[in-house]
Design an enzyme around this catalytic site. Structure first.
Site, PDB file in Angstrom:
ATOM      1  N   ASP A  90      53.489 -26.362  55.698  1.00 28.44           N
ATOM      2  CA  ASP A  90      52.672 -25.886  56.810  1.00 28.44           C
ATOM      3  C   ASP A  90      51.697 -24.828  56.312  1.00 28.44           C
ATOM      4  OD1 ASP A  90      51.832 -26.026  59.426  1.00 28.44           O
ATOM      5  OD2 ASP A  90      53.219 -24.498  60.133  1.00 28.44           O
ATOM      6  N   HIS A 116      43.395 -17.471  64.110  1.00 22.78           N
ATOM      7  CA  HIS A 116      44.833 -17.313  64.369  1.00 22.78           C
ATOM      8  C   HIS A 116      45.393 -16.206  63.467  1.00 22.78           C
ATOM      9  CE1 HIS A 116      49.032 -18.351  65.090  1.00 22.78           C
ATOM     10  NE2 HIS A 116      49.213 -18.563  63.790  1.00 22.78           N
ATOM     11  N   GLU A 131      52.920 -24.101  68.608  1.00 19.41           N
ATOM     12  CA  GLU A 131      51.689 -23.926  67.826  1.00 19.41           C
ATOM     13  C   GLU A 131      50.980 -25.271  67.787  1.00 19.41           C
ATOM     14  OE1 GLU A 131      52.810 -22.231  63.994  1.00 19.41           O
ATOM     15  OE2 GLU A 131      52.600 -20.215  64.828  1.00 19.41           O
ATOM     16  N   GLU A 155      48.721 -27.870  66.182  1.00 14.97           N
ATOM     17  CA  GLU A 155      48.272 -28.112  64.811  1.00 14.97           C
ATOM     18  C   GLU A 155      47.900 -29.583  64.648  1.00 14.97           C
ATOM     19  OE1 GLU A 155      50.700 -26.597  61.665  1.00 14.97           O
ATOM     20  OE2 GLU A 155      51.499 -24.933  62.862  1.00 14.97           O
ATOM     21  N   ASP A 175      54.303 -27.074  66.036  1.00 12.87           N
ATOM     22  CA  ASP A 175      55.218 -26.290  65.197  1.00 12.87           C
ATOM     23  C   ASP A 175      55.892 -25.223  66.068  1.00 12.87           C
ATOM     24  OD1 ASP A 175      56.486 -25.022  63.078  1.00 12.87           O
ATOM     25  OD2 ASP A 175      54.720 -23.861  62.519  1.00 12.87           O
ATOM     26  N   ARG A 212      59.509 -16.532  68.099  1.00 15.58           N
ATOM     27  CA  ARG A 212      58.759 -15.366  67.607  1.00 15.58           C
ATOM     28  C   ARG A 212      59.640 -14.159  67.319  1.00 15.58           C
ATOM     29  NH1 ARG A 212      54.481 -17.916  65.706  1.00 15.58           N
ATOM     30  NH2 ARG A 212      53.249 -18.940  67.331  1.00 15.58           N
ATOM     31  N   GLN A 259      61.255 -14.813  64.086  1.00 20.00           N
ATOM     32  CA  GLN A 259      60.228 -14.755  63.039  1.00 20.00           C
ATOM     33  C   GLN A 259      59.886 -13.311  62.671  1.00 20.00           C
ATOM     34  OE1 GLN A 259      56.629 -16.796  64.202  1.00 20.00           O
ATOM     35  NE2 GLN A 259      55.646 -16.556  62.206  1.00 20.00           N
ATOM     36  N   LYS A 276      61.360 -21.416  62.470  1.00 24.54           N
ATOM     37  CA  LYS A 276      60.504 -22.601  62.515  1.00 24.54           C
ATOM     38  C   LYS A 276      61.273 -23.902  62.286  1.00 24.54           C
ATOM     39  CE  LYS A 276      56.326 -20.446  62.234  1.00 24.54           C
ATOM     40  NZ  LYS A 276      55.166 -20.733  63.082  1.00 24.54           N
ATOM     41  N   THR A 307      60.224 -29.550  64.842  1.00 23.36           N
ATOM     42  CA  THR A 307      58.764 -29.662  64.811  1.00 23.36           C
ATOM     43  C   THR A 307      58.436 -31.031  65.388  1.00 23.36           C
ATOM     44  OG1 THR A 307      58.725 -28.371  62.769  1.00 23.36           O
ATOM     45  CG2 THR A 307      56.705 -29.550  63.328  1.00 23.36           C
ATOM     46  N   GLU A 350      49.339 -15.541  70.735  1.00 22.66           N
ATOM     47  CA  GLU A 350      47.961 -15.055  70.838  1.00 22.66           C
ATOM     48  C   GLU A 350      47.543 -14.872  72.294  1.00 22.66           C
ATOM     49  OE1 GLU A 350      44.846 -16.956  68.305  1.00 22.66           O
ATOM     50  OE2 GLU A 350      46.516 -18.137  67.550  1.00 22.66           O
TER      51      GLU A 350
HETATM   52 CA    CA Z   1      52.580 -23.247  61.997  1.00 21.76          CA
END
Ligand code: CA
Length: 444
Positions: free
Chosen positions: A144, A151, A216, A218, A250, A254, A257, A270, A274, A391
């Protein structure tokens, strides 16, 4: 020079299919697209390869049994009867192009190849709503990247206000090795993970279901062909190793993380799941939608030589729009449509697919057919183009208001996240990526 495919008659916007639903202008799958998927009939376990056309799927195993792929090289014919796309990905982009050309003629209204295919339609076509779509390939390795500078800046500002963009960002396509075993197909439920977090800066850590589940948006880049270990793929050849592109979510915990990511990057925040979109839009189908690499700021360095190629600068970016929407359980019960959370452009990414492939292999690391490279969250400069809740809500400080009166700082159990993607340009037929969906279910 990047080995570019010509824009040819398979891209002609005037082309029409005898499959009527492919011609309505609103479908993601007109005859100019022809994306691959791996699917399963409800009556058998064995996966098959399919190609979308309107609201139908061309069943490649049946089409091969009916002799429709006889004009192709036997190796390609065998690959089309495989259990996943890995065989075709091993053959590479040129052979996938041969399939595209033959299938385009087979499905084109009025073409010489169409009559026989039309006569066999009940056998070789299956309605999309009657099959289960799978992860398109057996993924050996999943990497990834972190290719959106927008971002990276916003997330960096939340975690390191004094130092948002680390100095390596404009030089190195940042990435980490993800987990292939937990890739799940679109439509799968995603169980909220339990993890170790620390609430305050000084308090003790604890173990609990994640309280800040995020998505996320992607794109997944599918590798094809193979480079021997120790043999980098130069950027000028990287285009030969991009089979196609899918949607990707993904999922990210948080709170886990934030506590685990230093110094080696994401791990359990993560790798619990996915979600991979079913449709692999081929690199050839994307040719009309390639666009110039986003301009760098005046203070940013030119890429180093191994990441720089004039053709890639001119048209190496992907002109793909991605959109994320949420539907909570309450919204679904009330019959409300999903609420759009963001719309962003993959052409705003700081690094192109070719740069990511060249960088990934620059140390001699070998890519194998079916390896999957995530682009990283796709965000843009505008606030409407923030590709994750981290975000959008500024790490939970500014929750999203929903039409039911609910608010979301992060995802709640029962929330469904729906990603869509498409390409649109004057003079080309609009093509799409279908949907990548997933619903959060409570922790065990
Ligand atoms: Ca990602």
């Amino acid at each position: 020079m990047i080995a570019r495919a010509p824009i040819d008659r398979t891209h002609d916007p005037a082309l029409r299919s005898w499959v009527e639903s492919a011609n309505d202008g609103g479908t993601d799958f007109p005859i100019q697209n022809l994306p691959f998927a791996t699917f399963r009939h409800d009556y058998e376990e064995r996966p098959r390869i399919g190609i979308a056309i309107g609201d139908q799927l061309l069943d490649c195993l049946e089409a091969a049994r009916c002799g429709r792929f006889d004009p192709l090289d036997p190796a390609i014919r065998d690959a089309l009867q495989g259990w996943s796309l890995n065989g075709l990905m091993a053959l590479g982009r040129r052979d996938a192009r041969a399939v595209r050309h033959l299938v385009s003629r087979m499905l084109e209204a009025g073409s010489p190849e169409a009559n026989a295919a039309y006569a066999l339609r009940d056998r070789i076509l299956v309605p999309l709503n009657r099959v289960s779509l799978l992860v398109p390939a057996e993924v050996g390795d999943y990497t990834d990247f972190y290719a959106s500078i927008h971002h990276a800046r916003r997330v960096g500002a939340l975690f390191r206000p004094d130092n948002p963009l680390l100095p390596n960002y404009t030089w190195v396509p940042i990435g980490y090795h993800g987990r292939a075993s937990s890739l799940v197909p679109s439509g799968s439920q995603v169980r909220r993970p339990i993890g170790q977090t620390r609430k305050g800066a000084d308090g003790p850590p604890s173990v609990a279901p994640s309280a800040s589940m995020d998505y996320e948006v992607e794109l997944a880049l599918w590798a094809c062909g193979e480079n021997a270990i120790g043999e980098p793929i130069p950027i000028s050849r990287a285009g030969d190793h991009l089979f196609g592109v899918s949607l990707l979510n993904d999922w990210s915990a948080r709170d886990v993380q934030a506590w685990e990511y230093q110094p080696l990057g994401p791990f359990l925040s993560k790798n619990f799941a996915t979600t991979v979109g079913a449709w692999v839009v081929t690199a050839d189908a994307l040719e009309p939608f390639r666009s110039p690499l986003a301009a760098r700021g005046p203070d940013e360095p030119a890429p180093l030589q191994y990441l720089d190629d004039p053709e890639d600068r001119a048209r190496g970016a992907l002109g793909v729009t991605v959109e994320v929407a949420i539907a909570t359980a309450k919204m679904r019960e009330a019959g409300l449509p999903p609420l759009r959370l963001s719309t962003a452009q993959a052409s705003d990414l700081y690094w192109t697919p070719a740069q990511m492939i060249a960088h990934h292999t620059s140390n001699g690391c070998n890519l194998r057919p079916g390896d999957m490279l995530g682009t990283g969250t796709i965000s843009g400069a505008d606030d409407s183009a923030r590709g994750c809740l981290l975000e959008i809500t500024r790490r939970g400080a500014e929750p999203v208001q929903l039409p039911t009166g609910e608010t979301r700082a992060f995802l709640a159990d029962g929330d469904e996240v729906i990603i869509r993607g498409w390409c649109e340009r004057e003079g080309a037929a609009r093509i799409g990526f279908g949907e990548c969906r997933g619903t959060i279910v409570p922790a065990k």
